[in-house]
Design a protein around this motif. Structure first.
Motif, short mmCIF file in Angstrom:
data_model
loop_
_atom_site.label_atom_id
_atom_site.label_comp_id
_atom_site.label_asym_id
_atom_site.label_seq_id
_atom_site.Cartn_x
_atom_site.Cartn_y
_atom_site.Cartn_z
N ALA A 1 2.23 2.43 1.72
CA ALA A 1 1.04 2.91 1.79
C ALA A 1 0.90 4.05 3.09
CB ALA A 1 0.02 1.83 2.41
N GLU A 2 1.84 3.87 3.95
CA GLU A 2 1.63 5.10 5.15
C GLU A 2 2.52 6.16 4.71
OE1 GLU A 2 1.62 1.66 9.01
OE2 GLU A 2 3.56 2.06 7.91
N CYS A 3 3.54 6.07 4.08
CA CYS A 3 4.23 6.99 3.50
C CYS A 3 3.67 8.04 2.53
CB CYS A 3 5.67 6.43 2.52
SG CYS A 3 6.98 5.83 3.61
N ALA A 4 2.62 7.18 1.76
CA ALA A 4 1.72 8.04 0.79
C ALA A 4 0.58 8.76 1.49
CB ALA A 4 1.45 7.06 -0.25
N PHE B 1 8.30 6.23 -10.07
CA PHE B 1 8.93 5.70 -8.65
C PHE B 1 8.54 4.67 -8.17
CE2 PHE B 1 8.98 10.62 -7.82
CZ PHE B 1 10.49 10.81 -7.83
N ILE B 2 7.41 4.16 -8.67
CA ILE B 2 6.76 2.80 -8.40
C ILE B 2 5.79 2.36 -9.45
CG2 ILE B 2 6.53 3.31 -5.80
CD1 ILE B 2 3.46 3.75 -6.16
N THR B 3 5.66 0.94 -9.67
CA THR B 3 4.80 0.29 -10.52
C THR B 3 3.37 0.49 -10.28
OG1 THR B 3 5.04 -1.63 -9.56
CG2 THR B 3 6.90 -1.06 -11.00
N SER B 4 2.64 0.02 -11.17
CA SER B 4 1.52 0.04 -11.14
C SER B 4 0.86 -0.81 -10.13
CB SER B 4 0.28 -0.01 -12.34
OG SER B 4 0.51 1.06 -13.21
N GLU B 5 1.45 -1.99 -10.23
CA GLU B 5 1.31 -3.09 -8.99
C GLU B 5 1.53 -2.86 -7.68
OE1 GLU B 5 2.85 -3.41 -11.91
OE2 GLU B 5 1.65 -4.67 -13.11
N GLN B 6 2.70 -2.05 -7.42
CA GLN B 6 2.99 -1.60 -6.12
C GLN B 6 1.90 -0.55 -5.47
OE1 GLN B 6 6.94 0.02 -7.23
NE2 GLN B 6 7.78 -1.58 -5.49
N ALA B 7 1.35 0.35 -6.34
CA ALA B 7 0.41 1.16 -6.18
C ALA B 7 -0.93 0.52 -5.76
CB ALA B 7 0.29 2.16 -7.39
N ARG C 1 -7.47 8.80 2.80
CA ARG C 1 -7.19 7.41 1.85
C ARG C 1 -7.47 7.95 0.36
NH1 ARG C 1 -6.62 2.20 3.82
NH2 ARG C 1 -6.04 1.98 1.73
N GLU C 2 -8.33 8.99 0.24
CA GLU C 2 -8.43 9.39 -1.22
C GLU C 2 -7.41 10.24 -1.75
OE1 GLU C 2 -12.25 11.68 -1.53
OE2 GLU C 2 -13.34 10.00 -1.27
N ARG C 3 -7.14 11.10 -0.69
CA ARG C 3 -5.63 11.67 -0.97
C ARG C 3 -4.27 10.79 -1.25
NH1 ARG C 3 -3.74 16.40 -3.28
NH2 ARG C 3 -1.83 16.98 -2.15
N GLN C 4 -4.24 9.96 -0.45
CA GLN C 4 -3.27 8.87 -0.46
C GLN C 4 -3.31 8.22 -1.92
OE1 GLN C 4 -4.46 4.70 0.67
NE2 GLN C 4 -2.36 4.64 1.98
N ARG C 5 -4.49 7.85 -2.53
CA ARG C 5 -4.63 7.19 -3.93
C ARG C 5 -4.15 8.28 -4.77
NH1 ARG C 5 -9.12 4.57 -1.35
NH2 ARG C 5 -10.34 6.27 -1.80
N TYR C 6 -4.23 9.46 -4.54
CA TYR C 6 -3.71 10.54 -5.58
C TYR C 6 -2.39 10.43 -5.55
CZ TYR C 6 -2.08 15.20 -7.01
OH TYR C 6 -1.54 16.12 -7.53
N VAL C 7 -1.82 10.44 -4.33
CA VAL C 7 -0.30 10.32 -4.02
C VAL C 7 0.26 9.31 -4.91
CG1 VAL C 7 1.71 10.36 -2.59
CG2 VAL C 7 -0.16 11.72 -2.10
N LEU C 8 -0.31 7.79 -4.73
CA LEU C 8 0.37 6.52 -5.34
C LEU C 8 0.04 6.85 -6.77
CD1 LEU C 8 -1.45 4.21 -2.87
CD2 LEU C 8 1.00 4.80 -3.05
#
Length: 790
Positions: free
Chosen positions: A198-201, A238-244, A223-230
């Motif tokens: 979460a912090e990396c994103a 790179f990651i799964t939907s569950e991890q996101a 946080r909105e921008r973080q969700r875009y990155v995830l």
């Protein structure tokens, strides 16, 4: 059909010609631009501006100096999630393209066309490296063309890992943070390797607009921008939907980087900064990433900081509450409280709060949404006072009327209850200073130059020249001992009047007086120093000579200009606390003067030693850019004289003006200092391991108030500091030189006597200086009486 074929060939020829012209133009532009392209050697030797860090003597960081706050870290130390987050957000095809991504450029152009403005860039990470490190940020086609060429060249010359190293250490991420390590410290108070997904994103979302998505000012936008990155990381596999989803739901706490060291160590580190700038230059200081290891003992510095502040607040409590400088109007209070940053209510936390009401319980306060109470027993010193609606006094004026809506400072006592409990902290009008030195090395262990460095950077330890008052007397007594006097020598404490020339050229009479306006008659030098006798000291100075004494004081380390008259005996010449501390270290160090020093070692960004006090750091000898800096040591008085003064100053603590220092419960030597009209208060004291000076006064010189002597106004800070600072040291006695002699003497006459006599006292003497006669002789004692009426 004929016309169709003709049109087809015309179009074909036009297209071919256009393509040829375009390629020719492109080739021509390439040739023309080729000569103006910057060299890429700067990327080979990537050394961007990085921070200079200052460390205490145990390796704890205590300050930073920089133009760009950047900490270089290799890609191998970065979390894989961080790299994937930045690649997903900024350049999804980074690992496939050769510097320019035509598909991304086309996609960005289409989105910008649809949005009617620039909402997405098409630059690759490699292009951003080229622009940041090799080009200017100007918005021109020529710059974009150069950028594309350089990006292709960079891809041919560097690996993808090397490009990421350049990019992730160079990029600006807001609030003075350059590179991912600085940003991790800024926003999460963490090392880069400890970041969560979460912090990396969240960090990866910042490059597009660091100020707009600032986690400090716009956490919702961040946080909105973080969700875009995830989501981009999910799309890229790179990651799964569950991890996101887990990362989206992770509660983020933005911890502003701890800069409390600025308040606690600011005066010391500013001295270090000045030295580094003078020695290495401004560019080296702010961009070269120096690692500077200092003499500061952080625990002792914190103890000194707290002791000075507590002492000044206690002084202010004795003299009334200053009118607060800010008052929030009733119509603005709720808005103010809603905007007030709610710092965690931890015990001992100091906060600015709003005064709302008063009743039998005490003074009611608010901090954000939290209700607080200053209990009645915590404001007894303030009584009698009233809570009023409007202020009638000016800010800083001593008041008995506190208006509702006033902002006052408090210290949290108990936070886990409603309302939380607090103590009222008056903002002192006076200032204080404290400096502590290690006698045998000259190292500055602690330095506090005022109440609050963030409010005033004027360092009263090194910059304020104040009258030392009686704190100068031990230096004069040392000069007398080396002129043939002993601790047992007797001088008559009696009235004396001198004719002198005033500062405006007038002749006037001067009659020195003791603090209690009494005269004690025959007085030994030990008794005179113990009780801080003024008249005896003046007579003593006259006997040994002002010129001789001035030379002697300079030898001890006093550098400031000194008055060439008998008022010198009463501390009439201004000097700094650091000068006075240096002189006293001569007594604590067995007669050896050593210049105060701050630096132990300086390293460059590669860890190479540039400067050190230890010859062992240079086993192969000094190179051209290396310096061995050894503190200057010089014997300036004998070991015996140094001990005699120390022994006399122990009497000051045991039965004289420094008696408060007995609470230290270990051997110490010390001297109070109080000036005329009580404008300056001092306490200078030491144990075998450390010398410390405490001073209190007003910057705009005015009396501290009735009875505010060195013992009352300055000694408490010294004592509170020493109690904390000495905890790690064993109790030690002062070392007695082998040649020191002990003889029983008669207190009244200063002559030898039998040890079993009721008025006898074991006195210490330098070899061969003890009296030769006994008090029982019929002859009169050789008391000195320098009565003058000229």
């Amino acid at each position: 059909m004929f016309w169709v074929k003709k049109i087809f060939w015309w179009l074909f020829y036009l297209t071919a010609a256009g393509t040829l012209v375009g390629l020719t133009a492109l080739l021509t532009a390439y040739v023309l631009v080729l000569e103006t392209l910057p060299q890429m050697d700067r990327l080979e030797d990537y050394q961007p501006p990085v921070i200079t860090r200052i460390y205490s003597n145990d390796g704890t960081p205590i300050a930073e100096f920089y133009r760009e706050r950047r900490i270089i870290v290799p890609v191998s130390q970065m979390p894989q999630a961080l790299i994937e987050a930045f690649v997903s957000a900024e350049d999804a095809n980074f690992f496939e393209h050769q510097g320019v991504d035509l598909v991304s450029i086309g996609r960005a152009a289409l989105r910008n066309l649809q949005a009617g403005g620039i909402v997405q860039g098409g630059s690759t990470i490699t292009q951003q490296v080229a622009k940041s490190l090799l080009l200017t940020p100007e918005r021109k086609f020529s710059r974009k063309f150069k950028e594309a060429i350089l990006a292709w060249r960079i891809e041919q010359r560097f690996s993808k890992t090397e490009i990421l190293h350049l990019y992730l250490n160079q990029i600006y991420l807001g609030h003075g943070a350059y590179g991912v390590q600085a940003a991790a410290e800024n926003y999460f108070a963490k090392d880069i390797k400890d970041l969560s997904l979460a912090e990396c994103a969240l960090l990866a979302g910042l490059p597009q607009a660091p100020s707009r998505y600032s986690p400090y000012h716009n956490l919702t936008g961040a946080r909105e921008r973080q969700r875009y990155v995830l989501q981009r990381m999910v799309n890229e596999g790179f990651i799964t939907s569950e991890q996101a989803d887990q990362a989206r739901n992770e509660e983020l706490t933005i911890h502003a980087r701890n800069q409390n060291f600025l308040k606690e160590t600011g005066y010391f580190t500013e001295q270090v900064r000045r030295y580094l700038e003078q020695t290495y230059g401004s560019d080296q200081l702010y961009t070269a990433g120096l690692q500077v290891y200092t003499s500061l003992d952080l625990a002792k510095q914190q103890a000194a900081h707290q002791a000075v502040r507590a002492n000044l607040r206690e002084y202010q409590r004795r003299h009334g509450f200053p009118m607060p400088s800010r008052i929030i109007r009733p119509t603005e209070q709720e808005d103010f409280l809603s905007r007030q940053a709610l710092q965690a209510l931890q015990p001992h936390a100091e906060l600015e709060v709003l005064v709302t009401d008063r009743d039998q319980q005490g003074l009611h306060i608010r901090y954000g949404a939290a209700q607080g109470l200053i209990p009645q027993d915590r404001i007894k010193w303030l009584e009698p006072f009233q809570l009023v609606d409007n202020a009638t006094e000016t800010p800083g004026e001593i008041t008995r009327k506190i208006p509702r809506g006033a902002l006052v400072r408090i210290r949290v006592i108990q936070q886990d209850r409603q309302p939380f409990l607090a103590d009222l902290l008056p903002e002192p009008q006076a200032q204080g200073a404290l400096v502590a030195l290690e006698p045998d090395t000259g190292f500055v262990l602690a330095m506090v130059g005022g109440y609050d460095f963030t409010d005033s950077q004027f360092n009263r330890v090194t910059q304020a020249k104040r009258l030392p008052g009686s704190a100068i007397k031990p230096l004069i007594y040392a000069a007398a001992l080396d002129r043939g006097f002993t601790a047992a020598s007797v001088v008559i404490d009696s009235p004396v009047i001198y004719n002198r020339t005033s500062s405006d050229g007038r002749r006037e009479r001067w009659q020195p007086k003791n603090y209690n306006n009494r005269f004690a008659g025959p007085t030994s030098l030990r008794q005179a120093l113990t009780q801080s006798n003024n008249v005896v000291t003046v007579k003593l100075l006259e006997e040994i000579g002002v010129g001789y004494t001035l030379t002697y004081l300079k030898k001890l380390g006093i550098k400031s200009p000194l008055n060439r008259d008998l008022t010198l005996a009463l501390g009439s010449s201004a000097l700094t606390p650091l000068e006075l501390a240096t002189a006293y270290t001569v007594f604590a160090n067995g007669g050896i003067r050593i210049e105060p020093s701050y630096i132990q070692r300086v390293l460059d960004r590669e860890g190479r030693i540039l400067e050190s006090i230890d010859p062992a750091d240079f086993p192969s000898g000094l190179l051209a850019n290396q310096r061995l800096v050894k503190p200057r040591r010089q014997r300036v008085i004998s070991e015996e004289t140094a001990y005699l003064i120390t022994n006399m100053l122990e009497s000051v603590v045991e039965e004289g003006t420094g008696i408060r220092a007995r609470s230290l419960k270990r051997p110490s030597a010390g001297k109070t200092g109080t000036t005329n009209q009580l404008k300056d208060a001092w306490y200078v004291g030491y144990i075998p391991q450390m010398v410390a000076v405490s001073w209190v006064g007003y910057d705009k010189e005015k009396p501290l108030g009735p009875q505010e002597t060195g013992a009352k106004a300055a000694a408490p800070a010294w004592i509170n500091f020493m109690v904390e600072a000495c905890k790690s040291w064993p109790i030690e006695e002062f070392k007695i030189p082998d040649r020191i002699e002990f003889h029983p003497i008669d207190r009244t006459s200063g002559l030898l006597t039998a040890e079993d006599q009721p008025n006898s006292f074991i006195e210490v003497f330098a070899p061969g200086t003890a009296p030769q006669r006994y008090a029982s002789d019929n002859r009169q004692p050789q008391a000195k009486d320098f009565f003058r009426w000229e």
